[in-house]
Design an enzyme around this catalytic site. Structure first.
Site, PDB file in Angstrom:
ATOM      1  N   GLU A 274      87.122   5.022  96.510  1.00  0.00           N
ATOM      2  CA  GLU A 274      86.323   6.149  96.021  1.00  0.00           C
ATOM      3  C   GLU A 274      86.476   6.273  94.514  1.00  0.00           C
ATOM      4  O   GLU A 274      87.539   6.658  94.008  1.00  0.00           O
ATOM      5  CB  GLU A 274      86.760   7.463  96.693  1.00  0.00           C
ATOM      6  CG  GLU A 274      85.911   8.626  96.204  1.00  0.00           C
ATOM      7  CD  GLU A 274      86.219   9.954  96.878  1.00  0.00           C
ATOM      8  OE1 GLU A 274      86.918   9.944  97.899  1.00  0.00           O
ATOM      9  OE2 GLU A 274      85.765  10.978  96.372  1.00  0.00           O
ATOM     10  N   LYS A 406      98.161  13.602 114.913  1.00  0.00           N
ATOM     11  CA  LYS A 406      96.833  13.096 114.524  1.00  0.00           C
ATOM     12  C   LYS A 406      95.684  13.964 115.044  1.00  0.00           C
ATOM     13  O   LYS A 406      94.597  13.467 115.308  1.00  0.00           O
ATOM     14  CB  LYS A 406      96.656  11.634 114.979  1.00  0.00           C
ATOM     15  CG  LYS A 406      97.737  10.723 114.411  1.00  0.00           C
ATOM     16  CD  LYS A 406      97.721   9.331 114.941  1.00  0.00           C
ATOM     17  CE  LYS A 406      98.914   8.560 114.396  1.00  0.00           C
ATOM     18  NZ  LYS A 406      99.080   7.246 114.958  1.00  0.00           N
ATOM     19  N   ASP A 482     101.012   5.834 108.157  1.00  0.00           N
ATOM     20  CA  ASP A 482      99.973   5.791 109.187  1.00  0.00           C
ATOM     21  C   ASP A 482      98.793   6.635 108.688  1.00  0.00           C
ATOM     22  O   ASP A 482      98.888   7.869 108.625  1.00  0.00           O
ATOM     23  CB  ASP A 482     100.543   6.375 110.492  1.00  0.00           C
ATOM     24  CG  ASP A 482      99.564   6.222 111.652  1.00  0.00           C
ATOM     25  OD1 ASP A 482      98.359   6.079 111.384  1.00  0.00           O
ATOM     26  OD2 ASP A 482     100.032   6.255 112.804  1.00  0.00           O
ATOM     27  N   HIS A 580      80.980  11.735  88.704  1.00  0.00           N
ATOM     28  CA  HIS A 580      80.677  10.814  89.800  1.00  0.00           C
ATOM     29  C   HIS A 580      79.619   9.817  89.384  1.00  0.00           C
ATOM     30  O   HIS A 580      79.674   8.648  89.746  1.00  0.00           O
ATOM     31  CB  HIS A 580      80.238  11.575  91.053  1.00  0.00           C
ATOM     32  CG  HIS A 580      81.390  11.855  91.964  1.00  0.00           C
ATOM     33  ND1 HIS A 580      81.723  11.027  93.001  1.00  0.00           N
ATOM     34  CD2 HIS A 580      82.322  12.823  91.950  1.00  0.00           C
ATOM     35  CE1 HIS A 580      82.795  11.503  93.609  1.00  0.00           C
ATOM     36  NE2 HIS A 580      83.180  12.592  92.986  1.00  0.00           N
TER      37      HIS A 580
END
Ligand code: ADP
Length: 595
Positions: A274, A406, A482, A580
């Protein structure tokens, strides 16, 4: 502290020279080129004119001067003038002849000679060759067996010294599939050899990956070109990180920092695709540094696992709840639990009931490991023990989702999971103005209306922040955590308040569930381990088990603080879309890239 500072400066200045084979290739001929950052660099790029025009100029020059010199020669023979007597135009013509001859020889001759002498050493096959191949399988084999240059997926770095150990980069030698391999590929394609058995059958993980990859390409008819195979240690993931590998995905790692946190500077590795993310976090780090640094406190450290068990009645479930929560039983239970590992230390068991089902949330410290494996073993020990006294207990699952792993869950947001950290900094008013290009009042107001009120309006669960998960996920991927745990690890409330009579900005992030480790899982892989090493938290801390993982959690929180500051400032100053457009939108025509 010093060693970290030293590693910081090394990280910013180290720039390995291109390997010798690359230098050589770049200097040779027009036919050989290097791919770099999606842009093809060719030797011909150095020419002032396009290649076809340069060729046309030299061809015309060559034939014109040859014609001119032959005409002059004939005239001299007719007039009996000695051939070695030259006028100015003849001297110029001879120079032009030599120059154009050398150019044309270099252009056509060297490539031609090389193609005869070293037909298999080209970095890239000629595209015409691929088009001419008859069999699609041959195309795939050809593409896979070529060497991939640096920048197209390989670690071409020399062996490195990491923590006094010499770490060699994985082999760059391309895997050439033999006739024997061809038989195995055919058998995988036919279905007689299961793909997952290749590692154990061949005893060579890289070969297994190469064969599986080739079989996959033939089965699907899709090329995996672009997904590198070479340059990765497939042995290191066996039985630990990934099954049935066919290659690896590349994610660029950028560095934000130095992040000045608790008096120490850290260069923070962030793996992301990104645009603006690293640059923005870097700006936040600068604002923190210029304001004297951030401070963090680790509030809690305990991984959780909650099995679900069932009884015939709610009464029996309640019996077990009281038994587990009775302080008199804790010592015995923790002794049984702690047998699972010398690092696992039971802290508490919190029980909730749903009818006749009981959810027991075990919390324990896990040293430098993130701890899911460790805690699961400890929980299993306790369940086995309980079965003696509660033989009517039916274990439904070692994880009953009250853990909660999660998934966004209030239990993690309120009770914490992994490391709970708060991190704060007072940003000076002039830094807010000069570096963050906004002002204290605008930031405090935006935080209240966006991160607090806006998130409340959205019914957020732990999402009282601007983009904590952006920074956290990038650091997680770089350091072998993770990435799926970003769900609860990114729970964060960002607070901003004007202090010192409105002059300065107090900013803080409170993150109750940062789940990180520096041993186990993906942390031991070469790239991830190098990133942990850069932060000074690689592996197990021998003096004080758990302090590497705890330090990593505070660095994650500090990085999130930097990211929050910068994005909030961009929003307050209305810069978001502009930045951006600058960093996140390349001018490349994407429609031409996709196949
Ligand atoms: P996780 O529990 O996070 O899934 P693993 O079980 O893969 O992690 O890795 C933990 C392993 O590392 C355990 O076998 C443990 O004994 C070992 N270990 C070595 N040093 C440490 C340490 N300082 N902290 C925690 N575990 C350690």
């Amino acid at each position: 502290m010093d060693s970290r500072r030293r590693s910081t400066s090394k990280a910013t200045t180290a720039h390995p020279p291109p390997p010798p084979h690359m230098k050589m290739k770049m200097g040779v001929g027009v036919g050989l080129h290097q791919r770099h950052n999606d842009k093809e660099l060719k030797a011909s790029d150095a020419l002032p004119l396009p290649l076809y025009l340069t060729n046309a100029v030299f061809f015309t020059l060559f034939f014109s001067v040859v014609y001119f010199l032959l005409t002059r020669w004939r005239e001299k023979i007719r007039n009996s003038t000695p051939l070695h007597v030259l006028n100015l135009s003849e001297i110029v013509a001879i120079f032009a002849f030599i120059a154009s001859f050398i150019y044309l020889l270099g252009f056509f001759g060297i490539d031609f000679v090389q193609s005869i002498l070293r037909p298999s050493t080209d970095l890239w096959p000629n595209e015409d060759e691929i088009d001419d191949a008859q069999n699609p399988d041959e195309i795939v084999l050809k593409e896979d067996s070529r060497k991939v240059p640096c920048g197209a997926g390989l670690d071409c770095s020399p062996p490195q010294i990491v923590n006094k150990e010499i770490v060699s980069p994985p082999s760059l030698v391309p895997t050439v599939l033999s006739e024997e391999d061809e038989e195995v590929i055919k058998s995988v394609v036919k279905g007689s050899t299961p793909s997952y058995t290749l590692e154990s059958k061949l005893g060579d993980c890289k070969r297994a990956a190469a064969i599986r990859r080739e079989a996959l390409q033939r089965l699907t008819g899709k090329s995996l070109t672009g997904l590198p195979l070479e340059g990765f240690d497939y042995e290191s993931i066996l039985g630990q990180c990934c099954e049935m590998p066919v290659g690896y995905v590349q994610i660029p790692v950028g560095i934000a920092g130095p992040l000045l946190l608790d008096g120490i500077e850290y260069s923070v590795p962030m793996a992301t695709t990104e645009g603006t993310l690293v640059a923005s976090t870097n700006r936040g780090c600068k604002a923190i540094h210029l304001s004297g640094g951030a401070a963090s406190v680790l509030l809690k450290d305990g991984m959780t696992r909650a099995p679900v068990v069932r009884f015939a009645s709610a009464q029996r479930a309640a019996h077990l709840k009281f038994f587990l929560e009775n302080p008199n039983n804790f010592e015995n239970l923790s002794m049984i639990f702690n047998k699972s590992s010398r690092f696992a230390r039971l802290q508490n068991i919190k029980c909730n009931i749903a009818g006749k089902n009981l959810y027991m949330r075990f919390t324990c410290s896990t040293g430098d490991a993130m701890g899911m494996n460790m805690i699961s073993k400890g929980v299993q020990n306790v369940l086995d023990y309980l079965q003696d006294d509660f033989s009517d207990m039916e274990v439904i699952g070692i994880s009953g989702n009250f853990c909660s792993d999660k998934k966004a869950a209030a239990v993690n947001w309120i009770e914490g999971r992994g490391k709970s950290v708060v991190c704060e900094c007072v940003i000076k008013g002039e830094v807010v103005k000069k570096v963050l290009k906004t002002n204290v009042a605008a930031l405090a107001e935006l935080n209240m209306l966006k991160n607090l009120t806006g998130s409340a309006m959205a019914g957020a669960l732990g999402g009282f922040n601007a983009h904590a998960s952006n920074i956290l996920s990038a650091v997680y991927i770089a350091t072998g955590q993770d990435p799926a745990q970003n769900v609860e690890s990114s729970h964060c409330i960002t607070m901003m308040e004007a202090v010192n009579e409105g002059q300065d900005l107090h900013v803080s992030v409170t993150m109750p569930s940062i789940e990180v480790g520096t041993v186990g899982g993906g942390t031991q892989l070469a790239s991830q381990s190098a990133c942990l090493n850069l932060l000074g938290v690689k592996g197990a801390n021998r003096e004080s088990a758990g302090s590497n993982a705890r330090l990593l959690a505070t660095i994650v929180a500090g990085s999130v603080l930097a990211g929050e500051l910068s994005l909030m400032s961009a929003l307050a100053a209305g810069q978001l879309v502009r930045s951006h457009m600058k960093y996140n939108r390349s001018s490349k025509d994407v429609s031409k890239v996709s196949s």
